[in-house]
Motif scaffolding. Structure first.
Motif, PDB file in Angstrom:
ATOM      1  N   GLU A 125      61.020  18.595   8.830  1.00  0.00           N
ATOM      2  CA  GLU A 125      59.593  18.726   9.101  1.00  0.00           C
ATOM      3  C   GLU A 125      59.397  19.748  10.212  1.00  0.00           C
ATOM      4  O   GLU A 125      60.199  19.817  11.142  1.00  0.00           O
ATOM      5  N   LEU A 126      58.307  20.524  10.110  1.00  0.00           N
ATOM      6  CA  LEU A 126      57.926  21.467  11.156  1.00  0.00           C
ATOM      7  C   LEU A 126      56.431  21.332  11.404  1.00  0.00           C
ATOM      8  O   LEU A 126      55.668  20.960  10.505  1.00  0.00           O
ATOM      9  N   SER A 127      56.006  21.682  12.607  1.00  0.00           N
ATOM     10  CA  SER A 127      54.595  21.628  12.964  1.00  0.00           C
ATOM     11  C   SER A 127      53.814  22.721  12.251  1.00  0.00           C
ATOM     12  O   SER A 127      54.324  23.823  12.031  1.00  0.00           O
ATOM     13  N   ASP A 128      52.543  22.425  11.942  1.00  0.00           N
ATOM     14  CA  ASP A 128      51.695  23.450  11.342  1.00  0.00           C
ATOM     15  C   ASP A 128      51.340  24.541  12.348  1.00  0.00           C
ATOM     16  O   ASP A 128      50.757  25.557  11.998  1.00  0.00           O
ATOM     17  N   ASN A 129      51.728  24.345  13.620  1.00  0.00           N
ATOM     18  CA  ASN A 129      51.515  25.359  14.658  1.00  0.00           C
ATOM     19  C   ASN A 129      52.765  26.170  14.948  1.00  0.00           C
ATOM     20  O   ASN A 129      52.786  26.961  15.896  1.00  0.00           O
ATOM     21  N   ALA A 130      53.847  25.995  14.171  1.00  0.00           N
ATOM     22  CA  ALA A 130      55.070  26.778  14.389  1.00  0.00           C
ATOM     23  C   ALA A 130      54.704  28.262  14.328  1.00  0.00           C
ATOM     24  O   ALA A 130      53.995  28.687  13.416  1.00  0.00           O
ATOM     25  N   PRO A 131      55.177  29.066  15.299  1.00  0.00           N
ATOM     26  CA  PRO A 131      54.790  30.486  15.319  1.00  0.00           C
ATOM     27  C   PRO A 131      55.290  31.287  14.114  1.00  0.00           C
ATOM     28  O   PRO A 131      54.671  32.262  13.710  1.00  0.00           O
ATOM     29  N   VAL A 132      56.413  30.870  13.553  1.00  0.00           N
ATOM     30  CA  VAL A 132      56.964  31.518  12.357  1.00  0.00           C
ATOM     31  C   VAL A 132      57.554  30.446  11.456  1.00  0.00           C
ATOM     32  O   VAL A 132      57.850  29.333  11.903  1.00  0.00           O
ATOM     33  N   LEU A 133      57.745  30.808  10.214  1.00  0.00           N
ATOM     34  CA  LEU A 133      58.456  29.948   9.273  1.00  0.00           C
ATOM     35  C   LEU A 133      59.587  30.803   8.719  1.00  0.00           C
ATOM     36  O   LEU A 133      59.338  31.857   8.118  1.00  0.00           O
ATOM     37  N   ILE A 134      60.811  30.371   8.973  1.00  0.00           N
ATOM     38  CA  ILE A 134      61.978  31.164   8.595  1.00  0.00           C
ATOM     39  C   ILE A 134      62.893  30.354   7.690  1.00  0.00           C
ATOM     40  O   ILE A 134      63.197  29.193   7.975  1.00  0.00           O
ATOM     41  N   PHE A 135      63.328  30.986   6.602  1.00  0.00           N
ATOM     42  CA  PHE A 135      64.316  30.424   5.682  1.00  0.00           C
ATOM     43  C   PHE A 135      65.610  31.199   5.928  1.00  0.00           C
ATOM     44  O   PHE A 135      65.644  32.413   5.809  1.00  0.00           O
ATOM     45  N   TRP A 136      66.690  30.491   6.308  1.00  0.00           N
ATOM     46  CA  TRP A 136      67.954  31.145   6.654  1.00  0.00           C
ATOM     47  C   TRP A 136      69.067  30.688   5.718  1.00  0.00           C
ATOM     48  O   TRP A 136      68.964  29.643   5.071  1.00  0.00           O
ATOM     49  N   SER A 137      70.133  31.492   5.671  1.00  0.00           N
ATOM     50  CA  SER A 137      71.246  31.181   4.775  1.00  0.00           C
ATOM     51  C   SER A 137      72.561  31.706   5.330  1.00  0.00           C
ATOM     52  O   SER A 137      72.592  32.677   6.090  1.00  0.00           O
ATOM     53  N   GLU A 138      73.644  31.052   4.930  1.00  0.00           N
ATOM     54  CA  GLU A 138      75.002  31.508   5.224  1.00  0.00           C
ATOM     55  C   GLU A 138      75.754  31.556   3.894  1.00  0.00           C
ATOM     56  O   GLU A 138      75.688  30.627   3.096  1.00  0.00           O
ATOM     57  N   ILE A 139      76.481  32.652   3.699  1.00  0.00           N
ATOM     58  CA  ILE A 139      77.198  32.874   2.445  1.00  0.00           C
ATOM     59  C   ILE A 139      78.616  33.311   2.793  1.00  0.00           C
ATOM     60  O   ILE A 139      78.810  34.035   3.767  1.00  0.00           O
ATOM     61  N   PHE A 140      79.601  32.870   2.031  1.00  0.00           N
ATOM     62  CA  PHE A 140      80.939  33.421   2.232  1.00  0.00           C
ATOM     63  C   PHE A 140      81.371  34.202   1.001  1.00  0.00           C
ATOM     64  O   PHE A 140      80.926  33.942  -0.104  1.00  0.00           O
ATOM     65  N   GLY A 141      82.238  35.190   1.261  1.00  0.00           N
ATOM     66  CA  GLY A 141      82.857  35.944   0.182  1.00  0.00           C
ATOM     67  C   GLY A 141      81.977  36.968  -0.492  1.00  0.00           C
ATOM     68  O   GLY A 141      82.124  37.190  -1.688  1.00  0.00           O
TER      69      GLY A 141
END
Length: 194
Positions: free
Chosen positions: A92-108
Motif C-alpha cells: 500500500e502507498l499513500s495517495d500523496n506519494a510524490p511519485v509512483l515507481i515500478f522497479w525490477s531486477e533481472i539476471f542474465g
C-alpha cells in the motif's frame, strides 16, 4: 527434500544466489554435464550427453538464461542498495506519494534483449510505457519507471506494473514476464481476490 542451503547475500556477489559444488572421486563435476570431460576451452556450455540428475530433477531445474527475479513499487526513487536490502515491498502507498515507481531486477541479460515495462492505473489506462534494448551482457540489470503525482493526488485503487524481457535465440523468441500490484489511496484497500 533435504534442505541443502539458504540463499543469502554476502555483498561480494552481483545478486543473491546459492552456489553448490559437486565432487566425484575428488574431482569437481557439473551434474548437468555428467562425468564426461569438459575441461577443454572449446567445450560447449549446457546439458551434457549423460547428466547426473534424474529426469524429474532436470525438469524442476530447467535452465533459465534470464529471469526477472524481483519487482515492486515505491513512493520514492528506490536505490539499488535499498532494493537489495529488501526495502520497497509495500503493498500500500499513500495517495500523496510524490511519485509512483515500478522497479525490477533481472539476471542474465544479453546485448540486444528487449525490455518492456509499463505501469497501469486502476482504470487500466497506461501511465508509463517504456521500451529499451539492453546494450551489453550483464549478470544483473536494475531498471525502474515512474510518474510524478498528479496535482489532485493519485486516484485510489490498485496500480499494476508489468515487465517483459524478450530475446531472440536460434531463430526463436524467448520471453519472461513478471507483474506486481500496489494499492494507492487514503482508504483501506479491498480484500485480495480469492
Amino acid at each position: 527434500g533435504q534442505k541443502l542451503g539458504l540463499v543469502g547475500m554476502s555483498g561480494s556477489s552481483e545478486y543473491p544466489h546459492l552456489h553448490i559444488s559437486v565432487y566425484h572421486d575428488k574431482q569437481l563435476i557439473d551434474p548437468f554435464v555428467g562425468l564426461e570431460d569438459r575441461s577443454s576451452p572449446s567445450a560447449k556450455c549446457g546439458l551434457g550427453a549423460a547428466p547426473l540428475w534424474s529426469k524429474k530433477a532436470l525438469a524442476e531445474l530447467a535452465y533459465t538464461p534470464a529471469a526477472i527475479y524481483n519487482v515492486g513499487f515505491a513512493g520514492r526513487k528506490p536505490s539499488e542498495k535499498d532494493v537489495d536490502k529488501g526495502r520497497f515491498r509495500d503493498r500500500e502507498l499513500s495517495d500523496n506519494a510524490p511519485v509512483l515507481i515500478f522497479w525490477s531486477e533481472i539476471f542474465g541479460v544479453e546485448a540486444g534483449d528487449q525490455l518492456h515495462m509499463r505501469m497501469l492505473a486502476p482504470d487500466g489506462s497506461v501511465l508509463v510505457n517504456f521500451n529499451k534494448a539492453i546494450p551489453a551482457r550483464k549478470a544483473r540489470w536494475y531498471q525502474y519507471i515512474g510518474k510524478t503525482r498528479p496535482g489532485f493526488g493519485w486516484p485510489d485503487g490498485t496500480y499494476r506494473g508489468e515487465i517483459t524481457l524478450t530475446r531472440m535465440r536460434n531463430g526463436k523468441t524467448e520471453t519472461t514476464q513478471r507483474r506486481a500490484e500496489v494499492y494507492v489511496g487514503g482508504a483501506a484497500p479491498p480484500p485480495p481476490a480469492q
